[in-house]
Design a protein around this motif. Structure first.
Motif, PDB file in Angstrom:
ATOM      1  N   VAL A  53       0.836  -1.206   0.000  1.00  0.00           N
ATOM      2  CA  VAL A  53       0.000   0.000   0.000  1.00  0.00           C
ATOM      3  C   VAL A  53       0.867   1.251   0.000  1.00  0.00           C
ATOM      4  CG1 VAL A  53      -1.705   1.330   1.302  1.00  0.00           C
ATOM      5  CG2 VAL A  53      -1.915  -1.157   1.161  1.00  0.00           C
ATOM      6  N   ASP A 105       0.869   3.853  -3.083  1.00  0.00           N
ATOM      7  CA  ASP A 105       0.139   5.078  -2.751  1.00  0.00           C
ATOM      8  C   ASP A 105       1.058   6.021  -1.985  1.00  0.00           C
ATOM      9  OD1 ASP A 105      -2.090   6.660  -2.804  1.00  0.00           O
ATOM     10  OD2 ASP A 105      -3.367   5.311  -1.655  1.00  0.00           O
ATOM     11  N   ARG A 139      -8.867   1.372  -3.255  1.00  0.00           N
ATOM     12  CA  ARG A 139      -7.843   2.265  -2.700  1.00  0.00           C
ATOM     13  C   ARG A 139      -8.263   2.801  -1.342  1.00  0.00           C
ATOM     14  NH1 ARG A 139      -5.773   5.428  -8.229  1.00  0.00           N
ATOM     15  NH2 ARG A 139      -4.753   3.574  -9.110  1.00  0.00           N
ATOM     16  N   HIS A 191      -7.803  -0.032   1.176  1.00  0.00           N
ATOM     17  CA  HIS A 191      -6.413  -0.296   1.528  1.00  0.00           C
ATOM     18  C   HIS A 191      -5.879   0.764   2.492  1.00  0.00           C
ATOM     19  CE1 HIS A 191      -6.760  -3.370  -1.330  1.00  0.00           C
ATOM     20  NE2 HIS A 191      -6.237  -2.776  -2.391  1.00  0.00           N
ATOM     21  N   ARG A 192      -6.246   2.017   2.269  1.00  0.00           N
ATOM     22  CA  ARG A 192      -5.796   3.087   3.164  1.00  0.00           C
ATOM     23  C   ARG A 192      -6.367   2.898   4.565  1.00  0.00           C
ATOM     24  NH1 ARG A 192      -6.781   8.217  -1.000  1.00  0.00           N
ATOM     25  NH2 ARG A 192      -5.032   7.738  -2.414  1.00  0.00           N
TER      26      ARG A 192
END
Length: 241
Positions: free
Chosen positions: A7, A11, A54, A57-58
């Protein structure tokens, strides 16, 4: 954590901008704002899948950060993971609901009111106990209703089956960004061989006539997740169960 490293690398700009706040609990208002944005988004399905993964995942990275750093009790981690699943189910169902009316219209009850899909969270999701590797056990049900009123009319069963498949694909399908949650729908009546979506009446009939003890016990932990149905609908389902 291989997941966390992945991640961070994928990102990086977001990670740099938020690294100092990762030790704080995830902000539920941020989750709700994201859900509302997706629910009303004009993005195509693939773009929505990307956004959902996304965000997921954050959120999970922040839970992991707090867990490893000793800043979160296990109860917080389980509750926050479950809240994420609730929110993403809400977003997926509301987004999917907007894809159907242009072709199929909506399903209405005898009073002419629109009928909504109801999602039951079972097992760990039902008990707010999701961990980092949990799948989500779902049963899709609907109150009843006749055929849809669009230019291409379909039965309520087919209509809500299509919607349930959108919900599952938006969360479960593996893309370049991975998946949001693995979805298991095998707790529905007759398991994998049964229809993907069940009416309230059919669910009650199944549990009375065919349901094994463990299947009936499972509904003690069940709760409505995703979009909140009208109070009368939730009460009807509760009374039948």
């Amino acid at each position: 954590s291989e997941f966390a490293a992945g991640v961070v690398l994928r990102d990086w700009e977001w990670f740099v901008a938020h690294s100092l706040s990762l030790a704080e609990p995830p902000d539920r208002s941020t989750l709700q704002a994201f859900v509302d944005d997706i629910a009303t988004s004009d993005l195509d399905v693939d773009a929505v899948k990307t956004c959902i993964r996304r965000f997921r995942h954050r959120w999970m990275l922040q839970l992991l950060w707090r867990e490893i750093g000793g800043q979160a009790l296990v109860e917080e981690t389980l509750e926050q993971a479950s809240a994420l699943a609730d929110g993403l189910l809400d977003a997926a169902a509301r987004y999917g609901t907007r894809l159907l009316p242009s072709r199929f219209g909506v399903v209405r009850d005898v009073a002419g009111e629109p009928v909504s899909l109801v999602i039951l969270g079972m097992g760990k999701l039902g008990g707010y106990e999701l961990n980092f590797s949990s799948d989500i056990d779902l049963v899709f049900v609907y109150p009843g209703g006749g055929d849809s009123d669009g230019r291409m009319s379909v039965s309520a069963q087919e209509y809500f089956t299509r919607l349930s498949r959108y919900v599952v694909a938006l969360l479960d399908e593996i893309t370049a960004d991975g998946f949001a949650f693995r979805v298991d729908t095998r707790l529905r009546p007759f398991g994998a061989s049964g229809p993907p979506v069940t009416s309230f009446a059919a669910l009650e009939s199944y549990l009375v006539r065919h349901g094994r003890d463990w299947e009936r016990y499972a509904y003690v932990k069940a709760r409505i997740v995703g979009p909140v149905p009208p109070a009368r609908v939730a009460e009807e389902l509760h009374d039948e169960l």
